[in-house]
Design an enzyme around this catalytic site. Structure first.
Site, PDB file in Angstrom:
ATOM      1  N   SER A 586      10.145  -3.227  -5.956  1.00 24.39           N
ATOM      2  CA  SER A 586       8.974  -3.250  -6.819  1.00 24.39           C
ATOM      3  C   SER A 586       8.774  -1.859  -7.388  1.00 24.39           C
ATOM      4  O   SER A 586       9.194  -0.868  -6.800  1.00 24.39           O
ATOM      5  CB  SER A 586       7.736  -3.700  -6.053  1.00 24.39           C
ATOM      6  OG  SER A 586       7.469  -2.797  -5.013  1.00 24.39           O
ATOM      7  N   GLY A 587       8.202  -1.835  -8.555  1.00 24.52           N
ATOM      8  CA  GLY A 587       7.990  -0.555  -9.217  1.00 24.52           C
ATOM      9  C   GLY A 587       6.727  -0.650 -10.022  1.00 24.52           C
ATOM     10  O   GLY A 587       5.961  -1.612  -9.892  1.00 24.52           O
ATOM     11  N   ASP A 711      14.622   6.206 -18.539  1.00 25.18           N
ATOM     12  CA  ASP A 711      14.263   6.106 -17.126  1.00 25.18           C
ATOM     13  C   ASP A 711      15.500   5.979 -16.252  1.00 25.18           C
ATOM     14  O   ASP A 711      15.569   5.153 -15.351  1.00 25.18           O
ATOM     15  CB  ASP A 711      13.310   4.934 -16.905  1.00 25.18           C
ATOM     16  CG  ASP A 711      12.532   5.071 -15.593  1.00 25.18           C
ATOM     17  OD1 ASP A 711      12.513   6.192 -15.033  1.00 25.18           O
ATOM     18  OD2 ASP A 711      11.968   4.071 -15.132  1.00 25.18           O
TER      19      ASP A 711
END
Ligand SMILES: *[C@@H]1O[C@H](CO)[C@@H](O)[C@H](O)[C@H]1NC(C)=O
Ligand SMILES: *[C@@H]1O[C@H](CO)[C@@H](O)[C@H](O)[C@H]1NC(C)=O
Ligand SMILES: *[C@@H]1O[C@H](CO)[C@@H](O)[C@H](O)[C@H]1NC(C)=O
Ligand SMILES: *[C@@H]1O[C@H](CO)[C@@H](O)[C@H](O)[C@H]1NC(C)=O
Ligand SMILES: *[C@@H]1O[C@H](CO)[C@@H](O)[C@H](O)[C@H]1NC(C)=O
Ligand SMILES: *[C@@H]1O[C@H](CO)[C@@H](O)[C@H](O)[C@H]1NC(C)=O
Length: 903
Positions: A586-587, A711
């Site tokens: 999860s981020g 990213d």
């Protein structure tokens, strides 16, 4: 015995003291706790003892004094307290002593004065107090680095330090030293760094700064910080005779007077010049434009007069200009428009006049602050203001600006603060629909007329809106920011009506007193009833759609064609109801689940957190980015889901093929207890690196429009069965239009998400524009992490050290010390003999390859975008290294086999 950089917890076993022959005991960077065992004092053969970066507590035991062979002792970054023991006076072999960042106390430890071999002594960030002995410099004839920052030292800086002829760095900020910098420091021929920031030096006397005449003899000086002291007197002309090697000069917040000499331009290597909060007057010399390396100019809060020199426009690399709070006059030079890297321009509180040059307000690099408030600027706001698409704060308040607010202001979609109050701006307030990030908007004390645009109610981020003292009329809305009287000011507008009660405006005529109360109630009931029914209907319809329409779009979505879609229900089933057992990551943008879907097979489902600002956009961006591109090292989206969940909330997910081997992050940094099938060898790592760089190169220069990933980090590099790397997660990607400007598909917020700390290029942190060079930086860091096994955010980097500088200082000589040891030895850890024999096996050629690889990483992660090498060049370099490395490895394999044959 080297157990550093592990997860060892518990106390240091006192039984270690039986290893009487141990020479180096390296336990740093673990989670060890408890006291330093007294018994270690019997390890009299010890030469290196590293206990730094643990959680050790208690006092340093007296028995360390028995370690008379010890050359290096590091116990920094623990929670040690008390005084350093007197027995340390016996440690005559000690060359390096680091005890910084603890809670050690007492006077400068007297025992240390006996350690005449010390070259490095760091006591920074402790609670030491008292004076330094006047002969301290004679006690340490070999001293190179003395760090005493952030203690409570008092008294004068001993002149005897100038007898330490090897002294490179003297770093003693944040203490209470008094007196002055000794004139004899001019004898320190090797001095690079002198930092006395934030002490009590100087007495406000005319000759306080005489030491500068002497420091001109320090021909190696790179850094001089004397800010926040009590220095007085005139700024000596000799300041410009300091060494041309100087890159940073900080003298602000002192009671210095005089003028800035023309010859300051001699200091050609300055990248930071900080002269603020002083009594300096006169004008800023035109020659300042010759400081072509200048990035950071601080001259605010002085008494400067005259014009802003137009020569500043010659310094293309300027990032920050602070000239506010002076008495500068004349017009703003349009040449500032040439400073195309400029992120902040603050020229507020001066006496500037004339109009705002369109070249300056068109500077799209401005991303942090443009402040021209409290001047006498006149004329209209140029339409070029629309170029400020990256700017977070714009303050042009309290001038004499007239005309209307240009509609191009709508393009400044990153604005969080917009201050236009105290001008004579007229016309109506534009809808400001696109200022999605606006938090503070002040248009008060102008001559604005017309209605308050209803669109302002939609700005959820708006904290305060000040419209007072204008000529606005019509109804004040009641929604959004208008629902909270403490966040809006509308007074001094004669013709406004309505709004919430607390504003005490008179009701608006068209609504008031027309219908009897009863009617209103009835209408309300009806309205409520109808909307409830609508909602039920809506839910039913969408539920039916979901039921029926497997693999069919359940909402008519605006994103691009080309993907088959699955329904929410399918994904619910595929992931066992998004069960936490299937959660694989999860981020900030959501969670990733593992699932099974036919015909796709095992999938990874990325569910976007839609409450997160920008998540919907992120979805579109990722669809868009991955829709049109194809490369073996980029993940492909299998399918998408844009739907509503059973609660009627928007639901968006992206579905990828599942990668058995997870992300590179898990391979580089196995969690405690996690078993890997194998360690990544140097060749594996090089292959992965080349995969990643190929994908980036493709995105940057081989797609239709350039795409910047924004990213890149190990968790966004996935590994498939044969360890081929695939770059994933395009949630932050940006498209660059042909001109190289980003097309702003994905501007969340200016403070904004532009990648991940540690990997994001430094210019992004300063609000810089997204560019391919930013990805090059992230790639460089990624490369360094892949080969050193250290995260850029690791707490082990002390002082100003970074992953980049850590590797750079090790090249070429110490390359084997920084390379991830687990990449070198395929044997089980612990098999010492094997490791030792392996180590001697590394041929010079092999070591050279490693140097070349890390050099590439270092060149990619240079601080300034201009200094970084191109992606194309990196690929060529890395591929040629791979060829060489494969040859060497094949050869050494043969050697090993033939040796086995012999034995
Ligand atoms: C070490 O130092 C301690 C205290 O200073 C002392 O009592 C002891 O005898 C010394 N020798 C050994 C071998 O520990
Ligand atoms: C330390 O130095 C002082 C003189 O500066 C001396 O008197 C003392 O004996 C020394 N201590 C040790 C343990 O050598
Ligand atoms: C220390 O330096 C000063 C001046 O720099 C010099 O006069 C003095 O002789 C030096 N002392 C020693 C012991 O070298
Ligand atoms: C700077 O140094 C030069 C040569 O050493 C000298 O001629 C000049 O007077 C000095 N200037 C100042 C301002 O001290
Ligand atoms: C709103 O504007 C008026 C006039 O400029 C000013 O006096 C007042 O302090 C402002 N209020 C806030 C909360 O900004
Ligand atoms: C403000 O606008 C009104 C008309 O709306 C005009 O009469 C007045 O002169 C303007 N004031 C200034 C200072 O421009």
């Amino acid at each position: 015995m080297n157990l550093s950089f592990n997860f060892l917890r518990g106390e240091i076993p006192f039984t270690l003291s039986r290893c009487v022959n141990v020479v180096n005991l390296i336990l740093d960077h673990n989670i060890l706790e408890g006291h330093i065992p007294t018994e270690l004092g019997s390890l009299t053969k010890l030469e290196m003892l590293y206990l730094k970066n643990n959680n050790l507590t208690g006092n340093v035991p007296n028995s360390v004094g028995n370690l008379t062979s010890l050359r290096e002792l590091y116990i920094s970054y623990n929670d040690l307290e008390g005084e350093l023991p007197e027995t340390m006076a016996n440690m005559r072999s000690l060359i390096e002593l680091g005890v910084s960042v603890n809670s050690l106390s007492g006077e400068f430890p007297p025992a240390l004065y006996n350690l005449s071999s010390l070259t490095l002594l760091s006591l920074s960030f402790n609670k030491f107090k008292g004076r330094l002995r006047p002969d301290i410099g004679l006690a340490f004839p070999n001293l190179q680095r003395l760090y005493l920052a952030n203690n409570y030292f008092t008294g004068s800086i001993p002149a005897s330090l100038s007898n330490c002829s090897d002294l490179l760095r003297l770093d003693i900020p944040l203490n209470n030293f008094t007196g002055n910098i000794p004139l004899s420091f001019g004898n320190l021929k090797n001095l690079l760094w002198l930092n006395v920031l934030d002490n009590q030096l100087g007495i406000g006397a005319p000759d306080d700064l005489n030491f500068i005449n002497y420091l001109t003899n320090c021909k190696m000086l790179e850094f001089l910080d004397i800010a926040n002291n009590k220095f007085g007197g005139m700024l000596p002309y000799s300041i410009s005779n300091l060494s041309t090697t100087l890159t940073k000069l900080l003298i602000g917040y002192n009671r210095i007077s005089g003028t800035i000499p023309r010859e300051i331009s001699n200091l050609v290597n300055l990248d930071m010049l900080s002269i603020q909060g002083t009594l300096i007057n006169g004008s800023i010399p035109d020659s300042i434009g010759m400081l072509s390396n200048l990035k950071n100019l601080h001259m605010e809060s002085n008494q400067l007069t005259g014009n802003i020199p137009s020569s500043l426009g010659n310094i293309r690399g300027l990032l920050y200009i602070y000239l506010q709070d002076n008495s500068l006059e004349g017009t703003i030079p349009s040449s500032l428009g040439n400073c195309t890297s400029l992120q902040t321009l603050d020229i507020a509180q001066n006496k500037l006049s004339g109009s705002i040059p369109k070249q300056v307000i068109a500077l799209s690099s401005l991303s942090v602050l443009l402040n021209m408030s409290y001047n006498s600027l006149s004329g209209p706001l140029p339409v070029e203001i629309g170029n400020l698409t990256n700017l977070a704060a714009l303050d042009i308040s309290n001038n004499k600006l007239s005309g209307e607010i240009p509609h191009s202001l709508e393009s400044c979609s990153s604005l969080e603060i917009l201050y236009l109050q105290g001008n004579i701006i007229e016309g109506t307030i534009p809808p400001l629909d696109d200022l999605k990030n606006i938090q503070y908007l002040d248009l008060s004390r102008n001559n604005l007329s017309g209605n308050i645009p209803r669109s302002i109610t939609k700005h959820v981020s708006l904290q305060n809106l000040n419209l007072s003292f204008n000529h606005l009329d019509g109804e004040v809305p009641v929604q959004g920011v208008f629902s909270d009287a403490s966040r809006i000011q509308v007074m001094g507008n004669m013709n406004l009506c309505g709004g919430i009660e607390e504003l005490h405006l008179h009701p608006c005529l068209k609504h008031a007193n027309k219908r009897p109360q009863k009617h209103i109630a009835l209408i309300l009931v009806l309205a409520l009833g109808t909307s409830a029914a609508c909602l039920t209907l809506l839910l039913l319809v969408s539920y039916c759609c979901m039921k029926k329409g497997k693999h069919r779009p359940s909402t008519a979505s605006s994103f691009r064609k080309g993907y088959t879609q699955v329904s929410y229900e399918d994904l619910l089933n595929a992931t066992g109801g998004f069960s936490s057992n299937n959660l694989i990551g999860s981020g900030s943008f959501g969670s990733v689940y593992r699932g099974n879907l036919s015909p796709e097979g095992t999938i990874a489902v990325k569910v976007l957190k839609l409450e997160k600002q920008g998540a919907s956009k992120s979805f579109l961006v990722e669809c868009e980015a991955l829709g049109n591109i194809r490369h073996r090292n980029l993940v492909k989206i299998s399918t998408v889901c844009s739907s509503v969940d059973f609660d009627g909330n928007d639901f968006k997910a992206l579905i990828y093929p599942f990668m058995e081997n997870g992300s590179l992050d898990e391979w580089l940094h196995p969690k405690e207890g996690q078993m890997l099938q194998k360690r990544l060898t140097i060749l594996d790592r090089l292959n992965i690196t080349i995969d990643v760089v190929s994908a980036l190169h493709y995105l940057h220069s081989q797609c239709h429009t350039s795409i910047v990933h924004c990213d890149l980090k190990p968790s966004n590099v996935l590994l498939d069965n044969d360890l081929t790397a695939l770059v994933s997660d395009f949630g932050l990607a940006k498209f660059l239009s042909d001109s190289g400007q980003n097309a702003d598909v994905n501007q969340f917020s200016t403070s904004g998400i532009k990648g991940t700390v540690g990997y994001a290029a430094p210019e992004y942190g300063m609000g810089g524009q997204v560019s391919c060079q930013g990805d090059v930086y992230s790639f460089g860091i990624l490369l360094l992490e892949i080969f050193t096994g250290r995260r850029p955010t690791s707490e082990l980097f002390e002082d100003n050290e970074t992953l980049h500088s850590f590797v750079k200082q090790a090249l070429p000589g110490q390359v084997m010390d920084v390379v991830d040891q687990s990449a070198l030895y395929e044997t089980e850890p612990g098999d010492l003999m094997d490791i030792l024999s392996c180590r001697s096996d590394f041929s010079d050629e092999f070591v050279e390859c490693l140097v070349s690889i890390l050099t590439a990483g270092v060149s990619c992660s240079e601080e300034t975008p201009q200094a970084r090498i191109s992606m194309g060049q990196v690929i060529l370099d890395l591929i040629s290294i791979r060829n060489k490395l494969s040859r060497i490895l094949v050869h050494s394999e043969k050697v090993k086999i033939s040796r086995k044959g012999e034995s």
